[in-house]
Design a protein around this motif. Sequence first.
Motif, mmCIF file in Angstrom:
data_model
loop_
_atom_site.group_PDB
_atom_site.id
_atom_site.type_symbol
_atom_site.label_atom_id
_atom_site.label_comp_id
_atom_site.label_asym_id
_atom_site.label_seq_id
_atom_site.Cartn_x
_atom_site.Cartn_y
_atom_site.Cartn_z
ATOM 1 N N ILE A 370 -0.620 -1.841 -2.523
ATOM 2 C CA ILE A 370 -1.310 -1.786 -1.221
ATOM 3 C C ILE A 370 -0.277 -1.644 -0.110
ATOM 4 C CG2 ILE A 370 -2.877 -2.964 0.361
ATOM 5 C CD1 ILE A 370 -3.985 -4.504 -2.013
ATOM 6 N N ILE A 371 -0.510 -0.687 0.777
ATOM 7 C CA ILE A 371 0.389 -0.432 1.907
ATOM 8 C C ILE A 371 -0.389 -0.636 3.200
ATOM 9 C CG2 ILE A 371 1.888 1.254 3.030
ATOM 10 C CD1 ILE A 371 1.939 2.747 0.286
ATOM 11 N N PHE A 372 0.129 -1.491 4.073
ATOM 12 C CA PHE A 372 -0.475 -1.726 5.383
ATOM 13 C C PHE A 372 0.274 -0.914 6.431
ATOM 14 C CE2 PHE A 372 -1.736 -5.376 2.922
ATOM 15 C CZ PHE A 372 -3.043 -5.615 3.326
ATOM 16 N N GLU A 373 -0.461 -0.177 7.257
ATOM 17 C CA GLU A 373 0.150 0.662 8.292
ATOM 18 C C GLU A 373 -0.120 0.080 9.675
ATOM 19 O OE1 GLU A 373 -0.867 4.778 8.021
ATOM 20 O OE2 GLU A 373 -0.446 4.919 5.873
ATOM 21 N N PHE A 374 0.950 -0.085 10.468
ATOM 22 C CA PHE A 374 0.867 -0.586 11.835
ATOM 23 C C PHE A 374 1.294 0.511 12.795
ATOM 24 C CE2 PHE A 374 1.621 -4.177 9.104
ATOM 25 C CZ PHE A 374 0.825 -5.182 9.618
ATOM 26 N N HIS A 375 0.622 0.604 13.934
ATOM 27 C CA HIS A 375 1.047 1.551 14.966
ATOM 28 C C HIS A 375 2.350 1.059 15.604
ATOM 29 C CE1 HIS A 375 -2.439 4.044 14.695
ATOM 30 N NE2 HIS A 375 -3.258 3.047 14.942
ATOM 31 N N GLU A 376 3.248 1.995 15.854
ATOM 32 C CA GLU A 376 4.558 1.631 16.399
ATOM 33 C C GLU A 376 4.448 0.900 17.737
ATOM 34 O OE1 GLU A 376 8.602 3.673 18.225
ATOM 35 O OE2 GLU A 376 6.835 4.866 17.772
ATOM 36 N N THR A 377 3.630 1.416 18.654
ATOM 37 C CA THR A 377 3.541 0.812 19.988
ATOM 38 C C THR A 377 3.006 -0.607 19.918
ATOM 39 O OG1 THR A 377 1.383 1.918 20.230
ATOM 40 C CG2 THR A 377 3.288 2.976 21.247
#
Length: 494
Positions: A370-377
């Motif tokens: 499982i990979i969680f993606e976060f927005h950079e800003t």
Amino acid sequence: MDPYTEATKINKDAFFSTEPVFEVSKDQWGHFKSIFVTFIDENGHTYLTGADITITDLNQQLQLSVTRATITGCFFFFIASLIAGLYFLQLKRSLSTDARTGFANHVALEYYLKKSTKHRMELAVITINEVEDISSFYGTEVSDKVMASLLNYFQSRLPNDALVFRLATNKIALLHTRGAEQDFDDTINAFNQSIPVLNEPFIYVSLHAGIASGNKLMLIENAHIALQQAKLNNQRIIRYENVFKQVEEQFRYNVKLAKKVKEAFDNNRIVPYFQPIYDTQTKQVTHYESLARMASAQGRIYTPDYFLTVLKRSRMDGLLTRTMFTRCIEQFRKTSISWSINITAQDILDPSLSEFLEQQLRRYPQPNNIIFEFHETEAIAYFSEVKAFISLLKNKGAQVMINEFGAGYSNLSNILKLEVDGLKLDRGLVSQAHTNDDSYMFIEHLVKYAKQLNLDVVAEQVESEQVAEALSKAGITLMQGNHFAPPTPYVPQS
């Protein structure tokens, strides 16, 4: 030893009293109050010692004293009243005046509208777009000078009966009662954005304005609605009268859409679609990104562009994450397929959602898939919260990537402190890889640096062969986009 024939009974009784005796009397010499004290000498003779005070003089003195006290009291009361009045006026002025510029503020505007007997008025609300940035860069003193300059600009160019207010940090209001519509339009349109508002330092600003006329009770609200439309449409001026129907229709549409979204959740019509991420060297899919879709009652599929704004306004973004995560777990639990899901700042700040994800990861057979993606800003804006959340996820075995890298801060040193496993390039960078040398060089250098740090770099929204070739030349091997495969509601099982 002269006989005292005028002696009164009180005089005579005083000889036998052991206490002082008082007497009020009148005679040919005046009106007196007397005191008699008995005194016995060593031979046993009794004497009276007496003293008189003239009552007439005393009354006059008392009357004079009362008169003086009254005059003094009136004088001090007048002074106190004057001071209180001045203090009240000063307090009223401070409450209704912007201390930074000296112009009337929103309190003064609301009071004026409430007390005015005029039936037709016109109000323009102007927002200065750059004030907050100016304040954060140069300080509030400079931003206040900018606002003072603009307030004076409008005041000097409007009729004498027009009023100018500073509504907020970056807002100005113009008001007049004559209803001459063209006055405000001409003055606002005449503002030249190419001329600096301040020369030391050189500062340029742009503005948007909303204008409303008519019922004074609705002026402020209607002007703000028009202003919002001016911002959305990127127009300098919009009149409320011109957008009334459009705004009303938008309101009804938003309410209707919010109801549709809620019904979609209630009827399990929020579903994940999956788009593969390809390794262009091995020609294999490394993992799938889960993307939210909403199915209508008639079976039509909508992308997040259609419903995401309403979903956030309705505070259902946490429900979306729960729903998507639960659906993905059902889809992949019995497989060895890797997949990713997007996480927002609001998700991180929701303790119940953090607990939910932690419990689900604990039960999942292969959490490393499982990979969680976060927005950079958002990752930079909520750095400490995101860092703690990432630690929780990685302790459970999950992986983490930063999404849309290069769109915001592009501060790789801070991103590395989050101990992420990879970066996903911003779609803007990706789309320009074959046409913009700066974008290409940025990607090329980033890939080289990421390899040294053992970070994966993914390019999303690759839409053409030209883009894919430029990315491959820059060193990108992991790509995602319609050029390879569109999002679908299913994945091949393995």
